[in-house]
Scaffold this motif. Structure first.
Motif: not given
Length: 392
Positions: A204-216
């Motif tokens: 299935g979906a392999a999801l984890g921490t996104r260290r570079t995600d921006p704000g919104f």
């Protein structure tokens, strides 16, 4: 000489060999993080500028240097040939030496090679190290183009790569498919009855921490309206300006009840209306649970991120693996497939209205979410890889 060592304490050493494409990197990073959380040693082999921000400052990286993904323009079988000739073969030639050195120096118990970073598989085989294939998508597992001539052409390219690595070209080992373990980030709800290798596990979906995600810009968000994400992905953005213009025209009459997040470069819509927020980068996993629908091209990563959150889709596939994924989502009843080249604003509006207003699409997306959760995701993948790495 086989350098694999079974650790008495159940801890193993993994080397991930990756390609510098974000849709492939994030799932691999999620699996690597899950292995590290269980106490395993994890190292990375790829371009440090791409990998370091995603894995964090303390991770061990064997740098390969960077060979950037080039914009590709062909469609159909031409797109497959272009991908291999213009990117995959040159990339794997470029990284072959650094990968070879990484395997020799790090002496992993298991090499985990992206399906398209087959230099990792070849280096592992040369050093007698077991290797697993990680498939962020299903382009090769469930191909949309069933062309025996094209399959033969790809096979000849891989045979040449084996010869360059000093390995037999005719021993039946395809470096895209590990004989030990293939881990694929999809689920049977999507692949249906497609024949898969016996040693292939779907997580299935392999999801984890996104260290570079921006704000919104949550101040813009109106909780009283419904919300749609429109994204063209990272590999086809240069092909979709006309298509995105038609999508925006289709959504304009819904502005009083709908807000749209357009995940694209600012110049695609330089003067957006108030109901549209243009954002080149978004915190996808933070945003997805709040969405009512996604309009996309059918990249496996985006599809997985939507389905694990039970979000239905309108998919306009362009090339490579996108038509196969779009057909899978449509067959599963979790979305509507439209023509990227020919769908009119009226047809696009009809498709969007269907996934927003007909509850069956969301219900089926939620059923797939349940199946994906049961498949284990990144943690499930880590368990399969650890079992192989510590097996005598």
């Amino acid at each position: 000489m086989n350098v694999n060592v079974c650790h008495d304490n159940g801890v193993a050493r993994f080397l991930f060999v990756v390609v510098p494409v974000v849709s492939h990197l994030w799932p691999a990073v999620a699996v690597g993080d899950a292995l590290a959380a269980k106490g395993h040693e994890v190292a990375w082999c790829g371009p440090e500028g791409d990998v370091r921000p995603l894995v964090g400052p303390d991770a061990l990286i064997f740098a390969t240097g960077k060979r950037s993904y080039r914009e590709l323009h062909q469609l159909g079988t031409g797109a497959v040939r272009e991908l291999w000739d213009q990117y995959l073969i040159p990339l794997n030639r470029f990284i072959a030496g650094p990968v070879e050195k990484a395997v020799a120096r790090y002496r992993p118990d298991l090499v985990v090679a992206d399906q398209y970073a087959f230099a990792g598989a070849l280096a592992a085989e040369r050093h007698g190290v077991r290797w697993a294939t990680f498939c962020a998508g299903v382009t090769e597992l469930t191909p949309s183009v069933h062309d025996p001539v094209l399959r033969g052409w790809v096979s000849s390219k891989l045979a040449q790569a084996r010869q360059r690595a000093g390995l037999p070209a005719d021993d039946g080992v395809d470096p895209r498919f590990s004989p030990y373990l293939i881990v694929a980030a999809t689920t049977r709800a999507l692949t249906g009855a497609a024949r898969l290798p016996a040693n292939c596990v779907l997580v299935g979906a392999a999801l984890g921490t996104r260290r570079t995600d921006p704000g919104f810009s949550w101040d813009w968000w109106d909780p009283g309206r419904r919300h749609v994400l429109v994204t063209a992905g990272s590999m086809s953005a240069h092909l979709v300006r006309d298509y995105l213009a038609r999508v925006m025209t289709a959504l304009e009459p819904m502005a009083d009840r709908l807000q749209v997040v357009l995940n694209s470069a600012d110049d695609v819509l330089p003067d957006p209306p108030p109901h549209v927020l243009v954002a080149p980068r978004i915190p996808m996993l933070e945003l997805m649970p709040k969405l009512d629908a996604v309009i996309c091209q059918g990249g496996q990563n985006t599809v997985n991120e939507a389905l694990i959150h039970g979000v239905p889709m309108v998919i306009a596939p362009i090339r490579l693996g996108e038509p196969a994924v779009a057909e899978q989502v449509s067959r599963a009843g979790a979305g509507v497939m439209v023509s990227y080249a020919h769908a009119s604003p009226a047809e696009l509006a009809k498709a969007v209205t269907a996934v927003l207003d007909e509850p069956g699409y969301r219900e089926r997306a939620r059923r797939i979410a349940g199946e994906m959760s049961a498949a284990g995701g990144a943690r499930g993948a880590a368990e399969h890889l650890a079992a192989l790495a510590t097996r005598i």
